[in-house]
Scaffold this motif. Structure first.
Motif, PDB file in Angstrom:
ATOM      1  N   LYS A 152       0.837  -1.211   0.000  1.00 35.64           N
ATOM      2  CA  LYS A 152       0.000   0.000   0.000  1.00 35.64           C
ATOM      3  C   LYS A 152       0.868   1.256   0.000  1.00 35.64           C
ATOM      4  O   LYS A 152       0.549   2.221  -0.679  1.00 35.64           O
ATOM      5  N   GLU A 176       2.252   1.675  -3.525  1.00 32.84           N
ATOM      6  CA  GLU A 176       1.202   2.163  -4.424  1.00 32.84           C
ATOM      7  C   GLU A 176       0.945   3.653  -4.190  1.00 32.84           C
ATOM      8  O   GLU A 176       0.807   4.434  -5.136  1.00 32.84           O
ATOM      9  N   ARG A 177       0.910   4.056  -2.937  1.00 34.31           N
ATOM     10  CA  ARG A 177       0.724   5.472  -2.587  1.00 34.31           C
ATOM     11  C   ARG A 177       1.901   6.312  -3.111  1.00 34.31           C
ATOM     12  O   ARG A 177       1.710   7.407  -3.625  1.00 34.31           O
ATOM     13  N   LEU A 229       3.770   5.638  -5.726  1.00 31.51           N
ATOM     14  CA  LEU A 229       3.637   5.759  -7.183  1.00 31.51           C
ATOM     15  C   LEU A 229       2.582   6.790  -7.559  1.00 31.51           C
ATOM     16  O   LEU A 229       2.779   7.583  -8.482  1.00 31.51           O
ATOM     17  N   ARG A 230       1.453   6.791  -6.838  1.00 30.63           N
ATOM     18  CA  ARG A 230       0.386   7.763  -7.121  1.00 30.63           C
ATOM     19  C   ARG A 230       0.854   9.193  -6.861  1.00 30.63           C
ATOM     20  O   ARG A 230       0.484  10.114  -7.577  1.00 30.63           O
ATOM     21  N   SER A 231       1.655   9.378  -5.817  1.00 33.39           N
ATOM     22  CA  SER A 231       2.089  10.727  -5.455  1.00 33.39           C
ATOM     23  C   SER A 231       3.283  11.202  -6.287  1.00 33.39           C
ATOM     24  O   SER A 231       3.616  12.378  -6.256  1.00 33.39           O
ATOM     25  N   SER A 232       3.903  10.292  -7.035  1.00 32.76           N
ATOM     26  CA  SER A 232       5.053  10.685  -7.856  1.00 32.76           C
ATOM     27  C   SER A 232       4.561  11.447  -9.092  1.00 32.76           C
ATOM     28  O   SER A 232       3.377  11.459  -9.396  1.00 32.76           O
ATOM     29  N   GLU A 233       5.490  12.060  -9.776  1.00 37.97           N
ATOM     30  CA  GLU A 233       5.138  12.809 -10.976  1.00 37.97           C
ATOM     31  C   GLU A 233       5.256  11.953 -12.227  1.00 37.97           C
ATOM     32  O   GLU A 233       5.254  12.466 -13.343  1.00 37.97           O
ATOM     33  N   LYS A 262       4.182   9.947 -15.203  1.00 35.85           N
ATOM     34  CA  LYS A 262       2.972   9.870 -16.036  1.00 35.85           C
ATOM     35  C   LYS A 262       2.891   8.532 -16.760  1.00 35.85           C
ATOM     36  O   LYS A 262       1.833   7.950 -16.897  1.00 35.85           O
ATOM     37  N   ILE A 315       1.558  -5.218  -8.338  1.00 39.41           N
ATOM     38  CA  ILE A 315       1.626  -3.788  -8.673  1.00 39.41           C
ATOM     39  C   ILE A 315       2.563  -3.590  -9.861  1.00 39.41           C
ATOM     40  O   ILE A 315       2.244  -2.851 -10.802  1.00 39.41           O
ATOM     41  N   LYS A 369       1.121  -1.976 -13.312  1.00 40.44           N
ATOM     42  CA  LYS A 369       1.672  -0.701 -13.787  1.00 40.44           C
ATOM     43  C   LYS A 369       2.624  -0.903 -14.966  1.00 40.44           C
ATOM     44  O   LYS A 369       3.171   0.067 -15.486  1.00 40.44           O
TER      45      LYS A 369
END
Length: 189
Positions: free
Chosen positions: A52, A55-56, A58-62, A64, A89, A93
């Motif tokens: 988790k 995953e968090r 990766l979501r908060s990274s820039e 694209k 994951i 991804k």
């Protein structure tokens, strides 16, 4: 004057205690992640909840487009189930995995490594890289406290864990030869 210091101390103690309970502290020896160029460095012990956190992260990274990145792994392992979740994951991804020269990826890390996936113009496929001089290590699982359990319980637990690992490996397209191993295992069960 002594009373003023006492009153300030009485005020500061609850504030400090409140801050300690609010500020999230990073787990010691847990997995860590950072971006270095087109590499996502993943290192440290894999513990409960790290999937988790990753995953968090990766979501908060820039980032694209994950297809331009590799995950560089360096870990002695840890929690098997978290390793499977992290591998999923990587797969979801479409992140390619690599163990670099002089680094090691063992146990739960090796399980996560299997999730490495690369995007090609024709679709997706296996994206796992092991540089010369890198170490990748698999082993049998163990319980955290190595407690004594009854033989029948140990057999049942090992069947479940082995089936879970085998199913995961097949989903990660590790090898067609696993089907042969699976059929032999099923005959034993």
């Amino acid at each position: 004057m002594l009373i003023d210091k006492y009153n300030k101390l009485n005020f500061l103690i609850p504030v400090i205690l409140l801050l300690i309970t609010i500020i999230p502290f990073q787990k010691i020896n847990a997995a860590n992640f950072r971006i270095n160029g087109n590499q996502i460095e993943f290192y440290g012990t894999i513990e409960n909840g790290d999937a988790k956190l990753f995953e968090r992260f990766l979501r908060s990274s820039e980032i694209k487009d994950f297809q331009d990145y590799q995950v560089s792994l360096n870990s002695k392992g840890g929690n098997l189930y978290e390793g499977i979740l992290i591998g999923n994951i990587f797969r979801d991804k479409e992140l390619e995995t690599v163990v670099k020269k002089n680094n090691g990826c063992y146990s739960a890390c090796a399980i996560a490594f299997l999730g490495g996936t690369k995007s090609y113009t024709t679709g997706t496929g296996i994206g796992r890289n092991l540089e010369i001089g890198a170490n990748l290590g698999f082993h049998g699982y163990s319980t955290k406290n190595e407690s004594l359990i009854l033989f029948n319980e140990a057999i049942e637990i090992s069947r479940v864990v082995n089936a879970m690992i085998l199913q995961y490996a097949i989903e990660m397209e590790v090898s067609a030869s696993l089907k042969f191993v699976r059929s032999k295992v099923e005959k034993l069960l």
